[in-house]
Design an enzyme around this catalytic site. Sequence first.
Site, PDB file in Angstrom:
ATOM      1  N   THR A 175       0.864  -1.157   0.000  1.00  0.00           N
ATOM      2  CA  THR A 175       0.000   0.000   0.000  1.00  0.00           C
ATOM      3  C   THR A 175       0.898   1.204   0.000  1.00  0.00           C
ATOM      4  O   THR A 175       1.983   1.196   0.550  1.00  0.00           O
ATOM      5  CB  THR A 175      -0.864   0.029   1.260  1.00  0.00           C
ATOM      6  N   GLU A 254      10.582  -3.472  -3.764  1.00  0.00           N
ATOM      7  CA  GLU A 254      11.052  -4.777  -3.335  1.00  0.00           C
ATOM      8  C   GLU A 254      11.614  -5.591  -4.502  1.00  0.00           C
ATOM      9  O   GLU A 254      10.977  -5.759  -5.534  1.00  0.00           O
ATOM     10  CB  GLU A 254       9.876  -5.537  -2.761  1.00  0.00           C
ATOM     11  N   ASN A 375       7.294 -12.722  -2.467  1.00  0.00           N
ATOM     12  CA  ASN A 375       5.840 -12.634  -2.485  1.00  0.00           C
ATOM     13  C   ASN A 375       5.163 -13.988  -2.645  1.00  0.00           C
ATOM     14  O   ASN A 375       3.960 -14.055  -2.884  1.00  0.00           O
ATOM     15  CB  ASN A 375       5.394 -11.683  -3.597  1.00  0.00           C
TER      16      ASN A 375
END
Lengths: 380, 380
Positions: A175, A254, A375
């Site tokens: 976010t 990331e 992820n």
Amino acid sequence: MAVRWPRGFSSGAAAAGIKSEGLDVGMLVADRAVSWTGTFTKNAAAAASVHWSRGLLDNEIRAVVVNSGNANACTGTAGERAVEEVAGAVATSLGCRAQEVAVASTGPIGVPLPVARVCSGARHAVSSLSADVSAFSQAILTTDSRPKIAATQVRGAHIVGVAKGAAMLAPSMATMLAFIATDASLSGEVLGSSLRTAVSRSFDRISVDACESTNDSVFLLTSGCGGAPDASEFESALTEICRSLAEEMVRDAEGGSRLVRIQVAGASDEGRGVALAKGVAASVLWRAALHGGDPNWGRVLAALGTIDRDLELPCVDVSIGDAAVFRSGSPTGSLEAAAAEMQADEFNVFCRVGQADTFVELLTTDLSPDYVRLNATGTS
Amino acid sequence: MAVRWPRGFSSGAAAAGIKSEGLDVGMLVADRAVSWTGTFTKNAAAAASVHWSRGLLDNEIRAVVVNSGNANACTGTAGERAVEEVAGAVATSLGCRAQEVAVASTGPIGVPLPVARVCSGARHAVSSLSADVSAFSQAILTTDSRPKIAATQVRGAHIVGVAKGAAMLAPSMATMLAFIATDASLSGEVLGSSLRTAVSRSFDRISVDACESTNDSVFLLTSGCGGAPDASEFESALTEICRSLAEEMVRDAEGGSRLVRIQVAGASDEGRGVALAKGVAASVLWRAALHGGDPNWGRVLAALGTIDRDLELPCVDVSIGDAAVFRSGSPTGSLEAAAAEMQADEFNVFCRVGQADTFVELLTTDLSPDYVRLNATGTS
């Protein structure tokens, strides 16, 4: 860098045990109820906190409370009640109404918000208020590696912005949050139009993985006790603050190792240019090539040709850094020069798609095996 | 599996040195000029071969020549001349006109086509024609690990399909090609409408990485010397052939280890359902979670909410396999059961988004670090 909020603002933070460690509740407080404006995610699965804060856009507010470690998105009616409870607790601490307290959240989607912890953290944050932005800038982070702060001034008015994102780690969906405070003396109308313009030219021009979050929010508050720049001066200064924060997000993305500026010139209008740039930035094939420094420019053309079905190749040029790889519809053969350009930590991918007088730039990063690994696990 | 083309067709193949090794030119030949139809990529950067073959849609044709190892896309006017030369060479070998020879290509984008090699390969392929599909099915492969063949019959008519894709390897962008031959005795109109329906329910319902290629093409030729099924029977049989080939592509997707069926029920119409399913399949975050077997269903909702800004969460259910993870707008908390479902090589992700009587299914696969590595290098 010790940055202080503009006159009329202070902030605090607390470690409330929402994340496994560190500060996870932040509070930005105005000395009195102030004008504000905001922009929020258009995602239909928007977080309960987004719904709550969006509902306050016509009010003056005293504070924004933010928690990291939990997005409070897709949490049903329990999530809505949780936001009301948090706003109520902050209102009690500050002696104002709950409708004067905006709320933001960031972290994993679909996990019930630990309300008691957030409320307790908010009370601690109120007791630690100061003009220094640093604790607040730490408290809003999730998988970010560092705080993101930008400050400027224009005609005696100060603008300070703090942001987090858009790095991602399982189990959270990234976010992006930004909190900007100013003491500029400006009408609500100017504040609103300036923020819309600034956001459209900064946060709306970055894409790490083409995944839109449920919690994206930008807050802009003004105490009005500083100088009175004219509207266009303020808009320019605010846009620079937003651009600086947006660029910091991409640099901290990331798994990303490069900052790549996708530039599209000559589209029939700016919106079309942005759509084309977003298409290139959304191509996982091209982003994999960016990771390996491989000048596989055919993937750029394939992405452009998917977004604009009427693209005319004879009018198209593509360059990587200073190396032209495709000119007026034909390959140039300069692959080695392009590969050399891609060794840099930062470079441009320039696409001319027509002759109109438009130019847009979108920031993105490469797709790495690390991004996938980071992820791929973590929720259960 | 020794599969033979329907009556009236034969094929051949050759190793022409376009790829570093193996068969790389294939030729599908009809005994006489026959009716055909095709569907092609909508990409504005479509290959020269796509432009050429699309231009033949009103003609009868004798042959389709296909090369692997080079997409002949984004190759400028030189690419257009190359296609004409290849079609001309095949026409000379077969004793027909160049306008009776369709052409397909697959491989890296933007590399000049080695015309002499393709023409030489085509001549060799003509000299090796037989009813066996196997050499042809090998010659069209790029990074595929195995040939993709499907055959069926309906009311005395045979349908045989051969395809390649959609696996990817640098420097090539994946291209999906399918060649289907039948001896069904049917009008050109039925042939065309059957193929459009079949493709929309098969190849248009798979997504490996949301990257559309410049070379996607499906060819359907009929010799007309077999049975005469009615239109709906033929359409059903053709759809099954296309679905079988499409599913083979996803099972063979590069770096992929799972076959995931994204199902969307209750969308206001089928197109909306497909858009939602494609949105879920395009989420690199969700596909990374698929790779790790992580039930991070918030990423499914975030993707749905991006595609449908008016999605009403209280009407939304999400299940992974048999595990309901989100029901009527709230999390169920069944993460362990969902994680267990995700251990399978193949599972469904079911999303109910409303009450309308629609259901669509899209096949996709997981995003792995291997996919990124394989696509990160190779061009220069």
